[in-house]
Motif scaffolding. Structure first.
Motif, mmCIF file in Angstrom:
data_model
loop_
_atom_site.group_PDB
_atom_site.id
_atom_site.type_symbol
_atom_site.label_atom_id
_atom_site.label_comp_id
_atom_site.label_asym_id
_atom_site.label_seq_id
_atom_site.Cartn_x
_atom_site.Cartn_y
_atom_site.Cartn_z
ATOM 1 N N ALA A 1 -22.312 73.221 -39.405
ATOM 2 C CA ALA A 1 -23.344 73.055 -40.442
ATOM 3 C C ALA A 1 -23.691 71.580 -40.603
ATOM 4 O O ALA A 1 -22.800 70.729 -40.635
ATOM 5 C CB ALA A 1 -22.849 73.622 -41.771
ATOM 6 N N GLY A 2 -24.960 71.296 -40.684
ATOM 7 C CA GLY A 2 -25.358 69.902 -40.869
ATOM 8 C C GLY A 2 -26.857 69.772 -40.805
ATOM 9 O O GLY A 2 -27.568 70.690 -40.401
ATOM 10 N N PHE A 3 -27.345 68.623 -41.227
ATOM 11 C CA PHE A 3 -28.785 68.374 -41.202
ATOM 12 C C PHE A 3 -29.049 66.872 -41.312
ATOM 13 O O PHE A 3 -28.154 66.101 -41.662
ATOM 14 C CB PHE A 3 -29.478 69.132 -42.358
ATOM 15 C CG PHE A 3 -29.201 68.522 -43.706
ATOM 16 C CD1 PHE A 3 -27.982 68.691 -44.324
ATOM 17 C CD2 PHE A 3 -30.174 67.747 -44.329
ATOM 18 C CE1 PHE A 3 -27.718 68.116 -45.552
ATOM 19 C CE2 PHE A 3 -29.917 67.160 -45.565
ATOM 20 C CZ PHE A 3 -28.684 67.350 -46.178
ATOM 21 N N GLY A 4 -30.295 66.506 -41.020
ATOM 22 C CA GLY A 4 -30.657 65.084 -41.126
ATOM 23 C C GLY A 4 -31.830 64.891 -42.060
ATOM 24 O O GLY A 4 -32.736 65.720 -42.115
ATOM 25 N N LEU A 5 -31.780 63.827 -42.839
ATOM 26 C CA LEU A 5 -32.904 63.453 -43.700
ATOM 27 C C LEU A 5 -33.427 62.111 -43.198
ATOM 28 O O LEU A 5 -32.619 61.245 -42.864
ATOM 29 C CB LEU A 5 -32.439 63.264 -45.151
ATOM 30 C CG LEU A 5 -32.010 64.494 -45.941
ATOM 31 C CD1 LEU A 5 -31.432 64.062 -47.284
ATOM 32 C CD2 LEU A 5 -33.203 65.427 -46.163
ATOM 33 N N LYS B 1 -29.490 60.186 -50.607
ATOM 34 C CA LYS B 1 -29.662 60.957 -49.366
ATOM 35 C C LYS B 1 -28.383 60.896 -48.533
ATOM 36 O O LYS B 1 -27.950 61.888 -47.942
ATOM 37 C CB LYS B 1 -30.814 60.375 -48.542
ATOM 38 C CG LYS B 1 -32.197 60.685 -49.087
ATOM 39 C CD LYS B 1 -33.220 59.983 -48.206
ATOM 40 C CE LYS B 1 -34.635 60.237 -48.651
ATOM 41 N NZ LYS B 1 -35.584 59.329 -47.963
ATOM 42 N N LEU B 2 -27.802 59.700 -48.498
ATOM 43 C CA LEU B 2 -26.568 59.506 -47.725
ATOM 44 C C LEU B 2 -25.453 60.417 -48.261
ATOM 45 O O LEU B 2 -24.743 61.075 -47.496
ATOM 46 C CB LEU B 2 -26.162 58.036 -47.830
ATOM 47 C CG LEU B 2 -25.154 57.518 -46.819
ATOM 48 C CD1 LEU B 2 -25.680 57.684 -45.404
ATOM 49 C CD2 LEU B 2 -24.861 56.042 -47.092
ATOM 50 N N ASP B 3 -25.323 60.449 -49.596
ATOM 51 C CA ASP B 3 -24.298 61.312 -50.216
ATOM 52 C C ASP B 3 -24.520 62.771 -49.832
ATOM 53 O O ASP B 3 -23.569 63.491 -49.504
ATOM 54 C CB ASP B 3 -24.365 61.220 -51.752
ATOM 55 C CG ASP B 3 -23.738 59.931 -52.260
ATOM 56 O OD1 ASP B 3 -23.059 59.253 -51.460
ATOM 57 O OD2 ASP B 3 -23.946 59.592 -53.441
ATOM 58 N N THR B 4 -25.785 63.213 -49.888
ATOM 59 C CA THR B 4 -26.091 64.621 -49.585
ATOM 60 C C THR B 4 -25.721 64.938 -48.144
ATOM 61 O O THR B 4 -25.120 65.977 -47.855
ATOM 62 C CB THR B 4 -27.615 64.878 -49.771
ATOM 63 O OG1 THR B 4 -28.029 64.237 -50.956
ATOM 64 C CG2 THR B 4 -27.931 66.339 -49.821
ATOM 65 N N MET B 5 -26.088 64.026 -47.236
ATOM 66 C CA MET B 5 -25.786 64.283 -45.821
ATOM 67 C C MET B 5 -24.279 64.231 -45.558
ATOM 68 O O MET B 5 -23.747 65.059 -44.818
ATOM 69 C CB MET B 5 -26.527 63.275 -44.934
ATOM 70 C CG MET B 5 -28.001 63.597 -44.799
ATOM 71 S SD MET B 5 -28.813 62.567 -43.571
ATOM 72 C CE MET B 5 -29.065 61.051 -44.457
ATOM 73 N N CYS C 1 -27.149 59.055 -38.586
ATOM 74 C CA CYS C 1 -26.304 58.453 -37.536
ATOM 75 C C CYS C 1 -24.909 58.149 -38.087
ATOM 76 O O CYS C 1 -23.892 58.417 -37.424
ATOM 77 C CB CYS C 1 -26.902 57.139 -37.032
ATOM 78 S SG CYS C 1 -28.385 57.340 -36.065
ATOM 79 N N MET C 2 -24.873 57.593 -39.293
ATOM 80 C CA MET C 2 -23.569 57.238 -39.881
ATOM 81 C C MET C 2 -22.703 58.474 -40.111
ATOM 82 O O MET C 2 -21.495 58.442 -39.882
ATOM 83 C CB MET C 2 -23.765 56.486 -41.191
ATOM 84 C CG MET C 2 -24.164 55.054 -40.988
ATOM 85 S SD MET C 2 -24.077 54.148 -42.528
ATOM 86 C CE MET C 2 -25.597 54.602 -43.293
ATOM 87 N N THR C 3 -23.339 59.573 -40.554
ATOM 88 C CA THR C 3 -22.524 60.770 -40.805
ATOM 89 C C THR C 3 -21.923 61.266 -39.498
ATOM 90 O O THR C 3 -20.768 61.708 -39.460
ATOM 91 C CB THR C 3 -23.336 61.925 -41.453
ATOM 92 O OG1 THR C 3 -24.354 62.398 -40.553
ATOM 93 C CG2 THR C 3 -23.966 61.517 -42.762
#
Ligand code: NDP
Length: 296
Positions: free
Chosen positions: A118-122, A134-138, A184-186
């Protein structure tokens, strides 16, 4: 593997067999396989392929209709008519993660394979006011979910000498699209988590590996609000740029995931298997489309 782009990949067995090994029905026969984000895209295809090879699959996501559609496809394709377990869960939530593992163990009394997909990009630019939000959500969906589910499943995987496959991205290794620094960081974080877990859980007999897909055609761009025409254009462009001449399809990733989860990969742990049609190795887009004038 010989290129500098593979500088951090060593000790890897890269099987190039058109999926023969993964297709081998014995590989996952009878295993209990939990795949997060299996209501669509890569996760859905992975669940279907595992089910086809005789695994008992757990299909999960937030969208009830899609979870039930994929669950039905898995049950229909299972050679032994095994019914897929369907669990609605948001893996960014701790309680849902607990319920997901609990339901799996209650139903089958074991877990052999955990696929954290499970995952997604913003889209995110550092100048966005809500960049950190956004970073927290990802991070919650792409990283913390995998951490929690790993924590919760260790005691079961230890009993089965099972394995974990985390689905990262080449975006964890290179930044080749605009405005995706957060994503990218996630994925880099997930890569590092996988490597650390491979070491930490090795003595329990649990293997932890990563599949890092290149561009794979799923509905993820449509979900992000792109029009079908723009989506077509995007994937056509990708196909031109990728050395193999096409973008990836979910089946490509299912093959890689099933191989790493199988007993055939018994000596593989802490590995990142990049499945990207040669994009990273060729890295053709460094100067793609640029007009370069070299004097002298
Ligand atoms: P899709 O958008 O097609 O599917 C994403 C899946 O993840 C859906 O099943 C969705 O379920 C689920 N999901 C997302 N967030 C949550 C959440 N918080 N809780 C539960 N489920 C969640 O994506 P892809 O198949 O394209 O991508 C799958 C993975 O592969 C992702 O981790 C992605 O980052 C990675 N990847 C994809 C690439 C690509 O080009 N497609 C390239 C590189 C990596 P639901 O909608 O039911 O909530």
């Amino acid at each position: 593997l010989a290129s500098d782009s593979a500088a951090f990949i060593t000790g890897t067995v890269l099987v190039a067999d058109g999926g023969h090994l993964a297709g081998n029905v014995d590989l996952s026969y009878g295993k209990v396989v939990l795949i997060t984000g299996s209501s669509t895209g890569i996760g859905a295809q992975t669940a279907i392929q595992f089910a086809k090879s005789g695994a008992q699959v757990v299909v999960t996501g937030r969208n009830g209709q899609r979870v039930s559609d994929v669950g039905k496809q898995c049950s229909d394709i299972s050679p032994k008519g095994l019914k897929a377990l369907e669990v609605l869960a948001d893996v960014s939530k701790e309680d849902d993660c607990k319920r997901l593992i609990q339901s799996t163990v209650e139903a089958f009394n074991r877990i052999d394979v955990l696929v954290n997909n499970a995952g997604f990009g913003l889209n995110s630019r550092i100048t966005d006011e809500d960049y950190c939000l956004k970073l927290d959500t990802m991070f919650a969906s792409n990283v913390k979910s995998a951490v929690r589910l790993t924590q919760l499943s260790v005691k079961y995987l230890e009993k089965t000498k099972g394995s974990i496959v985390n689905i990262s991205s080449i975006s964890g290794l290179i930044r080749d699209c605009p405005n995706i620094s957060g994503y990218c960081m996630t994925k880099s974080a997930l890569d590092m988590f996988s490597k650390c877990m491979a070491v930490e859980l090795g003595d329990k007999g649990i293997r932890v590996n990563t599949v890092s897909p290149g561009c794979v055609r799923t509905t993820c761009r449509i979900t992000r609000g792109e029009t079908p025409e723009d989506t077509d254009k995007f994937y056509n462009k990708v196909s031109e740029r990728y050395p193999i001449g096409r973008h990836g399809v979910p089946e490509d990733m299912a093959t890689a995931i099933m191989y790493l989860a199988s007993d055939r990969a018994a000596f593989l742990t802490g590995t990142i298997l990049v499945s990207d049609g040669g994009h990273l190795a060729g890295n053709v887009d460094l100067s793609y489309g640029k007009v370069v004038l070299i004097t002298g």
